[in-house]
Enzyme design. Structure first.
Site, PDB file in Angstrom:
ATOM      1  N   HIS A   1       0.844  -1.201   0.000  1.00  0.00           N
ATOM      2  CA  HIS A   1       0.000   0.000   0.000  1.00  0.00           C
ATOM      3  C   HIS A   1       0.877   1.248   0.000  1.00  0.00           C
ATOM      4  CE1 HIS A   1      -3.271  -2.555   1.710  1.00  0.00           C
ATOM      5  NE2 HIS A   1      -4.090  -1.605   1.320  1.00  0.00           N
TER       6      HIS A   1
ATOM      7  N   ASN B   1       8.218  -3.412   3.171  1.00  0.00           N
ATOM      8  CA  ASN B   1       6.788  -3.247   3.471  1.00  0.00           C
ATOM      9  C   ASN B   1       6.465  -3.562   4.924  1.00  0.00           C
ATOM     10  OD1 ASN B   1       4.071  -2.759   2.877  1.00  0.00           O
ATOM     11  ND2 ASN B   1       3.689  -4.871   2.245  1.00  0.00           N
TER      12      ASN B   1
ATOM     13  N   GLU C   1      12.675  15.565  -4.710  1.00  0.00           N
ATOM     14  CA  GLU C   1      12.194  16.267  -5.905  1.00  0.00           C
ATOM     15  C   GLU C   1      13.136  16.013  -7.081  1.00  0.00           C
ATOM     16  OE1 GLU C   1      11.733  20.347  -4.629  1.00  0.00           O
ATOM     17  OE2 GLU C   1       9.637  19.980  -4.055  1.00  0.00           O
TER      18      GLU C   1
ATOM     19  N   ASP D   1       7.252  18.313  -7.718  1.00  0.00           N
ATOM     20  CA  ASP D   1       7.412  19.470  -6.838  1.00  0.00           C
ATOM     21  C   ASP D   1       6.482  19.270  -5.641  1.00  0.00           C
ATOM     22  OD1 ASP D   1       7.741  21.846  -5.564  1.00  0.00           O
ATOM     23  OD2 ASP D   1       6.844  23.093  -7.139  1.00  0.00           O
ATOM     24  N   PHE D   2       7.063  18.881  -4.526  1.00  0.00           N
ATOM     25  CA  PHE D   2       6.263  18.720  -3.318  1.00  0.00           C
ATOM     26  C   PHE D   2       6.009  20.083  -2.682  1.00  0.00           C
ATOM     27  CE2 PHE D   2       8.791  14.803  -3.824  1.00  0.00           C
ATOM     28  CZ  PHE D   2       7.739  13.928  -4.066  1.00  0.00           C
TER      29      PHE D   2
ATOM     30  N   GLN E   1       9.320  26.774   0.947  1.00  0.00           N
ATOM     31  CA  GLN E   1       9.795  25.508   0.386  1.00  0.00           C
ATOM     32  C   GLN E   1      11.315  25.425   0.446  1.00  0.00           C
ATOM     33  OE1 GLN E   1       8.114  23.956  -3.353  1.00  0.00           O
ATOM     34  NE2 GLN E   1       6.627  25.634  -3.302  1.00  0.00           N
TER      35      GLN E   1
ATOM     36  N   GLU F   1      12.442  22.267   2.578  1.00  0.00           N
ATOM     37  CA  GLU F   1      12.771  21.158   1.689  1.00  0.00           C
ATOM     38  C   GLU F   1      14.262  20.878   1.612  1.00  0.00           C
ATOM     39  OE1 GLU F   1      11.004  22.111  -2.079  1.00  0.00           O
ATOM     40  OE2 GLU F   1       9.010  21.470  -1.448  1.00  0.00           O
TER      41      GLU F   1
HETATM   42 MN    MN Z   1       8.663  21.807  -3.618  1.00  0.00          MN
END
Ligand code: MN
Length: 365
Positions: free
Chosen positions: A215, A246, A338, A344-345, A354, A358
């Site tokens: 999952h 997992n 990324e 792009d988170f 960010q 990040e």
């Molecule tokens: Mn980002």
């Protein structure tokens, strides 16, 4: 959203993608020999030239003869994916101390026009779509885009690659409202939100493969009702995952998110596979990720803004049979994820924020 628009336009031009030869990994025994398969993305490519985020409908997944060619009685068909443009490859070193993995950022025709982390390109677009993408959409997935099909569900949001037959990312919000005592569902099924013509993994792809149906949005994150738990048991929420990952390291990370929620936090999560330049496969050509990534943003309430002091966790877990130990040993910066994925988170979070959250690696005990 100019930057991401460009990526979609490039993809639309690539009507025919010739996939390079796949060299079987030693020991998989699943490949009768390398070959090259050319996919015709279908005549409706032009339909992808719409505004990013807007649903694209009526896309033809390709002629039946191509689909038929993906089945192989010799085991997995020989498919490899383009490693992407060299400039993307060059930046794929992980943070010091993190596992070093050779990444495939995706198909070059798709990624060539993608400007990494150009956000916020359309602040609010993620929140407008779903509570599960309130911090932004990782890319320009859209309904009908065969290699990035957007599936918005009450329980989570998915970008699914119907060619690879794996999700690309799954995004969900976790808070106490999702946690309860529902019975864990017992079986996986085809995701009925995709048309039957769209590629999707199946139970038999995993049977005797040595890999589990892992999952991305965990079953245990959706235990408020039986239907919400059942909703996680679809193949659009599954990647081939080793038992060691997992049931081991990856499970400790899932536990951590729920622990944070029980402490009163809300956690925004995005998880997905990372593929190597060459892959092994299970069943009828479902590639096995080299690693799985997760981004977890821990906030005090669902509506809280992400600031430079917000705890943002990036984790990259190798999908190997020998991976072990707690998730904390696998923390990396979100920026490195990324670079590895091309996503792009936190795209709807101000760029200056960010750039802070990040680029540091979570170090909380
Ligand atoms: Mn980002």
């Amino acid at each position: 959203m100019e930057a991401v628009d460009a990526g979609v336009a490039v993809a639309a031009d690539a009507g025919r993608v010739t996939l390079p030869q796949y060299t079987d990994d030693a020991g998989t025994g699943s490949n009768a020999g390398p070959s090259t398969i050319a996919f015709d993305a279908g005549p409706a490519d032009a339909g992808k030239e719409s505004d990013a985020g807007a649903p694209v409908t009526g896309f033809d997944a390709g002629p039946p003869d191509v689909d038929a060619g993906r089945e192989s009685d010799a085991g997995a068909p020989a498919i490899a994916f383009d490693a992407g443009p060299p400039e993307v490859d060059a930046g794929r070193e992980s943070d010091a101390g993190a596992p070093v993995i050779a990444f495939d950022a995706g198909r070059s025709d798709v990624d060539a026009g993608f400007t990494l982390d150009a956000g916020p390109v359309d602040a609010g677009a993620g929140a407008a779509l779903s509570v599960h993408t309130a911090l932004g959409l990782p890319d320009t997935s859209a309904v009908g885009a065969v290699d990035r099909w957007l599936l918005v569900k009450p329980q989570f949001v998915v970008s699914y690659d119907t060619i690879r037959k794996t999700p690309r990312w799954v995004s969900w919000r976790l808070d106490t409202s999702w946690l309860g005592t529902a019975t864990r569902a017992s079986s996986f099924r085809r995701d009925a939100q995709l048309p039957t013509t769209a590629g999707q993994a199946r139970d038999e792809d995993f049977r005797n493969s040595g890999f589990e149906r892992g999952h991305l949005c965990p079953s245990a994150d959706r235990t408020n009702t039986d239907p919400d738990n059942d909703a996680t048991f679809v193949f659009t929420n599954v990647v081939p995952q080793t038992r060691a990952s997992n049931g081991g390291t990856w499970a400790t990370l899932e536990d951590e998110a729920r622990d944070q929620v029980r402490l009163g936090k809300t956690v925004f999560l995005v998880a997905g596979p990372v593929f190597g330049v060459t892959s092994q496969f299970v069943g009828a050509g479902v590639p096995v990720p080299t690693a799985t990534f997760k981004v977890a943003v821990v906030v005090d309430s669902p509506a809280a803004s992400v600031t430079t002091s917000t705890r943002v966790i990036g984790v990259l877990v190798p999908n190997t049979t020998s991976v072990s130990g707690n998730w904390r040993a696998f923390r990396v910066s979100v920026r490195s994820l990324e670079q590895a994925t091309g996503f792009d988170f936190l795209a709807d979070v101000p760029r200056a924020v960010q750039d802070v959250v990040e680029t540091r690696v979570d170090a909380e005990p």
